[in-house]
Design a protein around this motif. Sequence first.
Motif, PDB file in Angstrom:
ATOM      1  N   THR A 116       0.814  -1.224   0.000  1.00 21.23           N
ATOM      2  CA  THR A 116       0.000   0.000   0.000  1.00 21.23           C
ATOM      3  C   THR A 116       0.839   1.261   0.000  1.00 21.23           C
ATOM      4  O   THR A 116       0.309   2.358   0.145  1.00 21.23           O
ATOM      5  N   ILE A 129      -1.600   4.698   0.049  1.00 15.79           N
ATOM      6  CA  ILE A 129      -3.029   4.622   0.339  1.00 15.79           C
ATOM      7  C   ILE A 129      -3.270   5.200   1.734  1.00 15.79           C
ATOM      8  O   ILE A 129      -2.498   4.936   2.657  1.00 15.79           O
ATOM      9  N   GLU A 130      -4.319   5.976   1.851  1.00 16.01           N
ATOM     10  CA  GLU A 130      -4.685   6.594   3.117  1.00 16.01           C
ATOM     11  C   GLU A 130      -6.023   6.013   3.571  1.00 16.01           C
ATOM     12  O   GLU A 130      -7.047   6.191   2.893  1.00 16.01           O
ATOM     13  N   ILE A 131      -6.028   5.304   4.709  1.00 20.73           N
ATOM     14  CA  ILE A 131      -7.277   4.768   5.258  1.00 20.73           C
ATOM     15  C   ILE A 131      -8.065   5.944   5.844  1.00 20.73           C
ATOM     16  O   ILE A 131      -7.518   6.774   6.588  1.00 20.73           O
ATOM     17  N   GLN A 148     -14.416   1.500  -0.860  1.00 13.85           N
ATOM     18  CA  GLN A 148     -14.285   0.395   0.077  1.00 13.85           C
ATOM     19  C   GLN A 148     -14.338  -0.875  -0.758  1.00 13.85           C
ATOM     20  O   GLN A 148     -15.249  -1.043  -1.574  1.00 13.85           O
ATOM     21  N   THR A 198     -11.624   7.345  -3.943  1.00 14.17           N
ATOM     22  CA  THR A 198     -11.884   6.646  -2.683  1.00 14.17           C
ATOM     23  C   THR A 198     -12.863   5.512  -2.939  1.00 14.17           C
ATOM     24  O   THR A 198     -13.713   5.597  -3.831  1.00 14.17           O
ATOM     25  N   HIS A 215     -10.841   3.925   1.760  1.00 15.12           N
ATOM     26  CA  HIS A 215      -9.495   4.503   1.662  1.00 15.12           C
ATOM     27  C   HIS A 215      -9.381   5.361   0.406  1.00 15.12           C
ATOM     28  O   HIS A 215     -10.186   5.255  -0.505  1.00 15.12           O
TER      29      HIS A 215
END
Length: 120
Positions: free
Chosen positions: A44, A117-119, A100, A98, A63
């Motif tokens: 990621t 990647i940013e959750i 899911q 973004t 994310h």
Amino acid sequence: MSTPMLDDQQHYHFTPAAVEALDEGLWQPFRPGIDIVTLRGTPTRSGSSALLRYQAGASVPTHRHLDTEYIFVISGCQEDDAGRYPAGTVVINTPNSTHQVRSETGCVVLAVWTGDIEIL
């Protein structure tokens, strides 16, 4: 067919049968219900790639992609907010997108990340 293996030159053979035959010891826990085989880099993160194996019902939280993510569905079916992606599908998630991700039936995908990647 030759035995699948991850070699030093980073040449891979990822048919559904080859992935199924991978040594179980290569798979490591990644997220609940998802195992990973890291191919390159830190998963990621920018410049990394991995195989992800989703158990039926597994998901990744919402994310954001800071750059492009490429997904090739090797077996099973992966889903996100935009649709369902059966085996053989290539999904390209663009920068700042973004979603899911989930798999109701289970799947194996090849993921290539060109950015982190940013959750959310």
